[in-house]
Design a protein around this motif. Structure first.
Motif, PDB file in Angstrom:
ATOM      1  N   GLU A 160      21.850  39.934   9.036  1.00  0.00           N
ATOM      2  CA  GLU A 160      21.895  40.351   7.738  1.00  0.00           C
ATOM      3  C   GLU A 160      22.802  41.677   7.553  1.00  0.00           C
ATOM      4  O   GLU A 160      23.675  41.677   6.730  1.00  0.00           O
ATOM      5  CB  GLU A 160      20.656  40.841   7.189  1.00  0.00           C
ATOM      6  N   ARG A 161      22.675  42.509   8.214  1.00  0.00           N
ATOM      7  CA  ARG A 161      23.604  43.566   8.367  1.00  0.00           C
ATOM      8  C   ARG A 161      24.992  43.307   8.942  1.00  0.00           C
ATOM      9  O   ARG A 161      25.998  43.761   8.258  1.00  0.00           O
ATOM     10  CB  ARG A 161      22.987  44.686   9.618  1.00  0.00           C
ATOM     11  N   GLU A 162      24.986  42.456   9.792  1.00  0.00           N
ATOM     12  CA  GLU A 162      26.477  41.889  10.199  1.00  0.00           C
ATOM     13  C   GLU A 162      27.271  41.266   8.953  1.00  0.00           C
ATOM     14  O   GLU A 162      28.331  41.277   8.734  1.00  0.00           O
ATOM     15  CB  GLU A 162      26.284  41.156  11.552  1.00  0.00           C
ATOM     16  N   ARG A 163      26.560  40.471   8.191  1.00  0.00           N
ATOM     17  CA  ARG A 163      26.950  39.715   7.222  1.00  0.00           C
ATOM     18  C   ARG A 163      27.233  40.808   6.240  1.00  0.00           C
ATOM     19  O   ARG A 163      28.514  40.780   5.650  1.00  0.00           O
ATOM     20  CB  ARG A 163      25.924  38.839   6.659  1.00  0.00           C
ATOM     21  N   ASN A 164      26.520  41.822   5.838  1.00  0.00           N
ATOM     22  CA  ASN A 164      26.966  42.702   4.986  1.00  0.00           C
ATOM     23  C   ASN A 164      27.908  43.828   5.486  1.00  0.00           C
ATOM     24  O   ASN A 164      29.065  43.968   4.610  1.00  0.00           O
ATOM     25  CB  ASN A 164      25.863  43.622   4.621  1.00  0.00           C
ATOM     26  N   ILE A 165      28.165  44.106   6.664  1.00  0.00           N
ATOM     27  CA  ILE A 165      29.222  44.804   7.134  1.00  0.00           C
ATOM     28  C   ILE A 165      30.557  43.753   7.161  1.00  0.00           C
ATOM     29  O   ILE A 165      31.583  44.309   6.620  1.00  0.00           O
ATOM     30  CB  ILE A 165      29.060  45.016   8.903  1.00  0.00           C
ATOM     31  N   SER A 166      30.537  42.584   7.642  1.00  0.00           N
ATOM     32  CA  SER A 166      31.712  41.615   7.516  1.00  0.00           C
ATOM     33  C   SER A 166      32.118  41.670   5.902  1.00  0.00           C
ATOM     34  O   SER A 166      33.321  41.723   5.585  1.00  0.00           O
ATOM     35  CB  SER A 166      31.357  40.408   7.780  1.00  0.00           C
TER      36      SER A 166
END
Length: 158
Positions: free
Chosen positions: A39-45
């Motif tokens: 979820e963090r990676e999606r938000n960062i992306s």
């Protein structure tokens, strides 16, 4: 009855304890952190995509501003050069124009290059009007004569 309640409470406690053991188990933690990290990676992306889009729009904006500034500087330079080339009309010259424009429309103002410019031809130079063919012809021939004189001065011949 009290014994049944006590048994039920013990079973509930065991269920809770079992659930807590599963909750704090290494496999649960690992799956929880994987989920959180995805979820963090999606938000960062998504944030990076948004920032790239904003950066592209900003770059485009500043490129337009820079181009506009260059054009404005060139235009300003051109205007300054034109100011140097053309001096303002003197009061005597302004009065001469008023005198010409107060003459009858069909009176000849100037003759040259096989062209007679009349008052109505000169009036096309005032306000928002279509230029008269005679004015354009006269001006082109005037420029041609000036160019020829310049060539003669430079080269000694035409």
């Amino acid at each position: 009855n009290n014994d049944d309640n006590d048994d039920n409470e013990e079973e509930d406690d065991e269920d809770i304890l079992s659930g807590l053991k599963n909750f704090f188990s290494p496999s649960w933690k690992e799956s929880y952190y994987k989920k959180i990290n995805k979820e963090r990676e999606r938000n960062i992306s998504k944030s990076l995509e948004d920032l790239r889009a904003k950066a592209d729009r900003t770059e485009h904006f500043f490129n337009n501003v820079f181009e506009h500034k260059k054009k404005m500087e060139l235009e300003k330079k051109f205007v300054e050069e034109e100011k140097e080339r053309f001096r303002p009309l003197s009061n005597k010259e302004k009065q001469r124009i008023k005198d010409i424009l107060s003459m009858y429309n069909d009176e000849t103002v100037v003759s040259g290059f096989n062209v007679d410019l009349k008052v109505y031809d000169i009036e096309t130079l005032t306000g928002i009007n279509w230029l008269n063919d005679e004015v354009v012809n006269f001006y082109i021939k005037l420029l041609q004569e000036r160019n020829d004189k310049t060539l003669v001065k430079k080269n000694g011949k035409l």
